[in-house]
Design an enzyme around this catalytic site. Structure first.
Site, PDB file in Angstrom:
ATOM      1  N   ASP A 137       0.837  -1.202   0.000  1.00 45.50           N
ATOM      2  CA  ASP A 137       0.000   0.000   0.000  1.00 45.50           C
ATOM      3  C   ASP A 137       0.871   1.251   0.000  1.00 45.50           C
ATOM      4  OD1 ASP A 137       0.761  -0.573   2.722  1.00 45.50           O
ATOM      5  OD2 ASP A 137      -0.790   0.800   3.428  1.00 45.50           O
ATOM      6  N   GLU A 201       0.326  -1.148   5.708  1.00 46.67           N
ATOM      7  CA  GLU A 201       1.424  -0.605   6.519  1.00 46.67           C
ATOM      8  C   GLU A 201       1.245   0.886   6.770  1.00 46.67           C
ATOM      9  OE1 GLU A 201       5.400   1.221   7.361  1.00 46.67           O
ATOM     10  OE2 GLU A 201       3.999   1.631   5.750  1.00 46.67           O
TER      11      GLU A 201
HETATM   12  C1  LIG Z   1      22.632   9.373  10.521  1.00 48.96           C
HETATM   13  C2  LIG Z   1      21.991   9.836   9.340  1.00 48.96           C
HETATM   14  C3  LIG Z   1      20.686  10.550   9.397  1.00 48.96           C
HETATM   15  C4  LIG Z   1      19.599   9.739   8.939  1.00 48.96           C
HETATM   16  C5  LIG Z   1      18.567  10.478   8.302  1.00 48.96           C
HETATM   17  C6  LIG Z   1      17.419   9.654   7.957  1.00 48.96           C
HETATM   18  C7  LIG Z   1      17.485   9.139   6.596  1.00 48.96           C
HETATM   19  C8  LIG Z   1      16.475   8.082   6.379  1.00 48.96           C
HETATM   20  C9  LIG Z   1      16.619   7.409   5.093  1.00 48.96           C
HETATM   21  C10 LIG Z   1      15.728   6.610   4.601  1.00 48.96           C
HETATM   22  C11 LIG Z   1      14.538   6.333   5.370  1.00 48.96           C
HETATM   23  C12 LIG Z   1      13.424   5.889   4.567  1.00 48.96           C
HETATM   24  C13 LIG Z   1      12.341   5.540   5.517  1.00 48.96           C
HETATM   25  C14 LIG Z   1      11.186   5.030   4.793  1.00 48.96           C
HETATM   26  C15 LIG Z   1      10.280   4.309   5.701  1.00 48.96           C
HETATM   27  C16 LIG Z   1       8.939   4.855   5.606  1.00 48.96           C
HETATM   28  C17 LIG Z   1       7.958   3.971   6.265  1.00 48.96           C
HETATM   29  C18 LIG Z   1       6.661   4.682   6.463  1.00 48.96           C
HETATM   30  O1  LIG Z   1       6.331   5.590   5.757  1.00 48.96           O
HETATM   31  N1  LIG Z   1       5.889   4.262   7.459  1.00 48.96           N
HETATM   32  C19 LIG Z   1       4.691   4.947   7.888  1.00 48.96           C
HETATM   33  C20 LIG Z   1       3.868   3.969   8.640  1.00 48.96           C
HETATM   34  C21 LIG Z   1       2.887   4.534   9.572  1.00 48.96           C
HETATM   35  N2  LIG Z   1       1.772   5.020   9.104  1.00 48.96           N
HETATM   36  O2  LIG Z   1       3.107   4.505  10.747  1.00 48.96           O
HETATM   37  C22 LIG Z   1       5.088   6.114   8.775  1.00 48.96           C
HETATM   38  O3  LIG Z   1       4.352   7.104   8.775  1.00 48.96           O
HETATM   39  O4  LIG Z   1       6.087   6.054   9.472  1.00 48.96           O
HETATM   40 ZN   LIG Z   2       6.783   2.125   3.852  1.00 46.40          ZN
HETATM   41 ZN   LIG Z   3       5.326   5.271   3.904  1.00 48.15          ZN
END
Ligand SMILES: CCCCCCCC/C=C\CCCCCCCC(=O)N[C@@H](CC(N)=O)C(=O)O
Ligand SMILES: [Zn+2]
Ligand SMILES: [Zn+2]
Length: 515
Positions: A137, A201
């Protein structure tokens, strides 16, 4: 008299210089002499491994992802999903990955109506299985502001544009693609593994991932490790580090979403009360924004990230990172300047929704807002809620908790941690340009937390090189993936599955490259 004063000044100055010199000596001694010895070296570099794609494979791999992006599997809210698209996604993967769906040793189950669980039976039942997790999703996308429509999967300048290209159809389709390629090569798997593809998710995973986890738990499954999205190979995120570094999440932040509301008598706007519901709520929200949650640098794994990466920093930052015992106040101040690094050191506050007002001349009867907090690993949701109440300090503002969970426990990170060593091995195979692998924090949330009863080794990592600009595209405009980057992701997964087939980790040996 003047001579005595000069003498005293000189002595004072010498004392001061002496102290400074002594301090410098201690710093240098700790940095270069008393540095902890590097952990045992486990893996050596290997010459080219056989992931060779024909032009046809390449086309197929790209088109499989593009086709998936075109299916509008949007999660709008916990009770509003595009279920037609979710079902279509199920039919789509069946069509695109025939080898996966016809292999006798792969069991496919649909969980919670739209999620998928694959059980891939390896030939050696003695080996503890692992799990690869992804989701199909996506969050909604506005039609405006994109260079190509968000569900067009248009290819431009070597990139595929579309919602879900990085979050997270790249993993869902990438895992199945890697397995499809292995099966076509008649690769016989030794270690069993599970593939979970959740369908909700983005709205907390209660109907998808959680049900998959419950089912596996009921079957008595234990996992040697679990890999989900949540971090990446970071390029240009950290000032002073030139090379891309792989930061693998060993925990993810907790979350707390609160709905704030203020109710007031409506009436004629020509004789307004001193404060309207909108004014009261706006004041509360402003106080939350103006008073960020405390800086927790040093209380969670963020310090381990910097320590692991210390030698990657240019001078004098390398010296500073090796001596965080002395410099952490400066470092924490620097980290809080950028949103992505600020998120590592504190519970963040994001006002994400605001609704109020009926007409220009009606006193608004109510005002509502949603505030989304991501909880630092060293704090608990309860503690954050207390801080919110004290900061708002206004009983007229009603606080309702919508969704909350504490941060994930910290996963193991050492030379015995099977998953970590397999990731190192695979990174060395597929991304030779990556010189460091460090433990980190996933600043967002993933489906992986539902699997905490099945393993203590949950890792968050997407094998993609991402720059700060790419990070803004996730949940933002112009989400995209480079075709080359996606091929590398599939190669990583293809290699990871094979590398996981070893019985046990090799003994450390001296003359090999250490990541
Ligand atoms: C030490 C270096 C600094 C780090 C900076 C952060 C960089 C992060 C890089 C990539 C991260 C990508 C993360 C993607 C995951 C997204 C998952 C997501 O969107 N989950 C939703 C789920 C939810 N509704 O709870 C969210 O809102 O978190
Ligand atoms: Zn995600
Ligand atoms: Zn996401």
């Amino acid at each position: 008299m003047a001579g005595r004063l000069r003498g005293a000044a000189l002595a004072g100055c010498l004392g001061l210089c002496g102290t400074a010199l002594a301090l410098l000596a201690v710093v240098l001694l700790r940095a270069y002499v008393l540095r902890p010895a590097p952990g045992p070296r486990v893996w050596g570099r290997r010459p080219e491994l056989g992931f060779e794609l024909s032009a046809r494979d390449r086309r197929e791999l790209k088109e499989a992802l593009r086709g998936a992006i075109k299916i509008q599997t949007v999660s709008f809210s916990p009770d509003d999903q595009n279920t037609t698209a979710l079902a279509e996604f199920g039919n789509y993967i069946k069509k695109v990955f025939p080898a996966v769906f016809s292999a006798k040793f792969i069991q496919h189950e649909i969980i919670g109506e739209y999620s998928h669980l694959f059980t891939v039976q390896g030939s050696d039942p003695q080996l503890t299985p692992y799990m690869l997790l992804a989701h199909m999703d996506v969050v909604p996308a506005s039609q405006e502001g994109w260079v190509a429509p968000p569900f067009s999967a248009e290819e431009r300048g070597g990139f595929i544009y579309g919602r879900g290209t990085m979050d997270n159809k790249n993993s869902a389709i990438g895992i199945l693609q890697a397995l499809e390629f292995l099966l076509r090569k008649d690769y016989r798997l030794r270690r069993s593994f599970y593939i979970g593809i959740g369908h909700d998710e983005e709205i907390y995973g209660h109907k998808g991932a959680r049900k998959i986890a419950d089912l596996l738990e009921a079957r008595g499954v234990k996992l040697s490790f679990l890999l989900d999205e949540g971090s990446a190979i970071l390029d240009g995120f950290i000032k002073g580090i030139k090379a891309p570094v792989a930061v693998i999440g060993i925990t993810e932040k907790g979350a707390l979403t609160v709905k704030l509301s203020v109710e007031k008598e409506p009436g004629h706007s020509s004789a307004p009360p001193k404060e309207t519901s909108i004014g009261i709520l706006a004041g509360a929200l402003s106080r939350l924004e103006q008073n960020p949650m405390p800086n927790m640098f040093g209380h969670g794994p963020e310090i381990r990230t910097l320590e692991h990466l210390a030698s990657e920093f240019t001078f004098p930052l390398n010296l500073i990172m090796t001596n965080l015992w002395l410099f952490s106040p400066i470092v924490s101040r620097i980290l809080q300047q950028m949103p992505s690094t600020n998120a590592l050191i504190r519970t963040t506050t994001a006002i994400t929704m605001f609704n109020a007002g009926i007409k220009t001349n009606i006193i608004p009867p109510s005002a509502k807002a949603t505030v989304n907090f991501r909880i630092h690993p060293s704090q608990k949701a309860e503690e954050v809620l207390e801080i919110i109440k004290t900061t708002i300090a206004d009983d007229r503002v009603k606080i309702d908790v919508q969704e909350t969970f504490d941060p994930n426990p910290i996963s193991p990170w050492d030379n015995q941690a099977f998953g970590v060593q397999i990731f190192r091995r695979t990174l060395l195979d597929v991304f030779p340009e990556v010189s460091s692998v460090a433990p980190g924090i996933c600043i967002a949330n993933t489906d992986s937390r539902h699997f905490a009863k099945l393993t203590d080794a949950i890792y968050l990592f997407n094998p993609l090189i991402i720059k700060p600009d790419d990070f803004l595209r996730i949940h933002g405009l112009n989400e995209r993936i480079s075709v080359e980057g996606y091929e590398k992701q599939v190669e990583f997964l293809y290699q990871l599955i094979q590398n996981s087939d070893i019985k046990k980790l090799p003994e450390p040996h001296a003359n090999s490259h250490e990541l």
